[in-house]
Motif scaffolding. Structure first.
Motif, short mmCIF file in Angstrom:
data_model
loop_
_atom_site.label_atom_id
_atom_site.label_comp_id
_atom_site.label_asym_id
_atom_site.label_seq_id
_atom_site.Cartn_x
_atom_site.Cartn_y
_atom_site.Cartn_z
N VAL A 178 0.85 -1.18 0.00
CA VAL A 178 0.00 0.00 0.00
C VAL A 178 0.90 1.24 0.00
O VAL A 178 2.02 1.22 0.51
N SER A 179 0.41 2.32 -0.58
CA SER A 179 1.15 3.58 -0.58
C SER A 179 0.60 4.50 0.50
O SER A 179 -0.51 4.30 1.01
N GLU A 180 1.41 5.54 0.84
CA GLU A 180 0.92 6.54 1.80
C GLU A 180 -0.34 7.22 1.29
O GLU A 180 -1.23 7.55 2.09
N ASN A 181 -0.42 7.42 0.00
CA ASN A 181 -1.60 8.06 -0.57
C ASN A 181 -2.86 7.27 -0.28
O ASN A 181 -3.92 7.84 0.06
N GLU A 182 -2.79 5.95 -0.39
CA GLU A 182 -3.95 5.10 -0.10
C GLU A 182 -4.30 5.10 1.38
O GLU A 182 -5.46 4.88 1.76
N LEU A 183 -3.30 5.34 2.22
CA LEU A 183 -3.53 5.36 3.67
C LEU A 183 -4.03 6.71 4.17
O LEU A 183 -4.40 6.83 5.34
N MET A 184 -4.04 7.73 3.31
CA MET A 184 -4.33 9.09 3.75
C MET A 184 -5.66 9.23 4.51
O MET A 184 -5.71 9.89 5.55
N PRO A 185 -6.77 8.62 4.05
CA PRO A 185 -8.02 8.76 4.82
C PRO A 185 -7.90 8.24 6.25
O PRO A 185 -8.44 8.84 7.19
N ILE A 186 -7.18 7.13 6.42
CA ILE A 186 -6.98 6.57 7.76
C ILE A 186 -6.11 7.51 8.59
O ILE A 186 -6.41 7.77 9.77
N LEU A 187 -5.03 8.04 7.99
CA LEU A 187 -4.13 8.93 8.73
C LEU A 187 -4.87 10.19 9.18
O LEU A 187 -4.70 10.65 10.33
N GLU A 188 -5.68 10.76 8.31
CA GLU A 188 -6.40 11.98 8.67
C GLU A 188 -7.42 11.72 9.77
O GLU A 188 -7.59 12.52 10.70
N LYS A 189 -8.08 10.57 9.70
CA LYS A 189 -9.08 10.22 10.72
C LYS A 189 -8.42 10.02 12.08
O LYS A 189 -8.89 10.53 13.11
N LEU A 190 -7.31 9.29 12.10
CA LEU A 190 -6.64 9.01 13.37
C LEU A 190 -6.00 10.27 13.96
O LEU A 190 -5.99 10.45 15.18
N THR A 191 -5.48 11.13 13.10
CA THR A 191 -4.91 12.40 13.59
C THR A 191 -5.98 13.23 14.29
O THR A 191 -5.73 13.85 15.34
N ALA A 192 -7.17 13.27 13.71
CA ALA A 192 -8.27 14.03 14.31
C ALA A 192 -8.78 13.37 15.58
O ALA A 192 -9.13 14.06 16.55
N ASN A 193 -8.78 12.03 15.63
CA ASN A 193 -9.33 11.32 16.79
C ASN A 193 -8.37 11.28 17.98
O ASN A 193 -8.81 11.14 19.13
N TRP A 194 -7.07 11.40 17.72
CA TRP A 194 -6.07 11.27 18.79
C TRP A 194 -5.10 12.45 18.75
O TRP A 194 -3.90 12.28 18.53
N PRO A 195 -5.57 13.67 18.98
CA PRO A 195 -4.70 14.85 18.85
C PRO A 195 -3.61 14.93 19.91
O PRO A 195 -2.62 15.63 19.73
#
Length: 251
Positions: A178-195
């Motif tokens: 998988v690429s970082e681009n494909e992981l972006m939705p997960i990364l953005e969600k987790l960043t918002a959920n665990w600031p």
């Protein structure tokens, strides 16, 4: 808790001396449950030093500074720390006494200048030659010599910052195929959920390419890491956890 590090001296930037402070402070802070937030390698230039020290003082940051507190004309850190803090440079009686005791025949007229320190400082003991460093506004100024500054930095941590009750840790896993681009939705969600935690993503290229994902922090770290795994399972990505491969969905 995070600390900054300033390494001051033209000799570092020119390559005449090699830096040993960054790795040492990174490790000792980690051992105490803290982290090194940033590093600046700065020249012996007064205007720049005042600007950088003032900026970190205004931001309320905790900073170690190594270099430039001697008595020679190219040492400006004592004066710049005073200017950044908005206080005068004054002869500190205890520092002067230590210097005169250490160098009874040669303290004056030059070495005694190392006792001219910003008003309101606290001294940092020097176990090598007793010429002290100083602290002001949670900025800790020490010599550039590692054999002095490193034990002085250790003293600062032991004296002012006992080991954190909840030391920072890092939990990570590897996601394959998988690429970082494909992981972006997960990364953005987790960043918002665990600031309160620091999420990191490190792609590794090679024969077996993967993306290393994880969190660094203390507050609810395990819970956040479980959430990361759940998001990857839900997306059907293949990841490796704790050296044990775990397949979810299609590989």
């Amino acid at each position: 808790m995070k600390f900054g590090l300033m390494v001051i001296g033209d000799e570092i930037l020119s390559g005449r001396r090699r830096d040993t402070h960054v790795e040492w402070f990174r490790q000792i802070l980690h051992d105490h449950g803290f982290s090194l937030a940033w590093v600046q390698i700065l020249p012996d230039e007064s205007e720049l030093l005042v600007r950088q020290i003032r900026q970190s003082m205004t931001a309320g940051e905790k900073v170690f500074s190594c270099g430039g507190i001697g008595a020679t004309p190219d040492d400006h850190t004592r004066q710049c720390a005073a200017a950044a803090a908005g206080v005068p440079l004054l002869r500190h009686p205890e520092a002067a006494a230590l210097i005169e005791r250490q160098f009874p025949d040669s303290a004056r007229p030059h070495r005694i200048r190392m006792a001219d320190l910003p008003e309101g400082i606290e001294l940092i003991p020097n176990p090598v030659n007793e010429v002290p460093g100083f602290s002001i506004n949670e900025h800790y100024f020490m010599p550039g010599f590692p054999d002095m500054s490193h034990p002085m930095g250790q003293w600062v941590l032991d004296h002012y910052y006992p080991p954190d009750k909840y030391p920072q840790q890092t939990l990570s896993l590897r996601v394959y195929g998988v690429s970082e681009n494909e992981l972006m939705p997960i990364l953005e969600k987790l960043t918002a959920n665990w600031p309160q935690l620091k999420l990191f993503s490190l792609p590794r290229m090679g024969e077996a390419s993967f993306v290393e994902l994880g969190f660094t922090g203390s507050d609810r770290l395990a819970e956040a890491f479980q959430s990361l795994q759940q998001e990857l399972r839900h997306a059907g990505f293949f990841f490796v956890l704790s050296d044990m491969p775990e397949r979810h969905g299609h590989a």
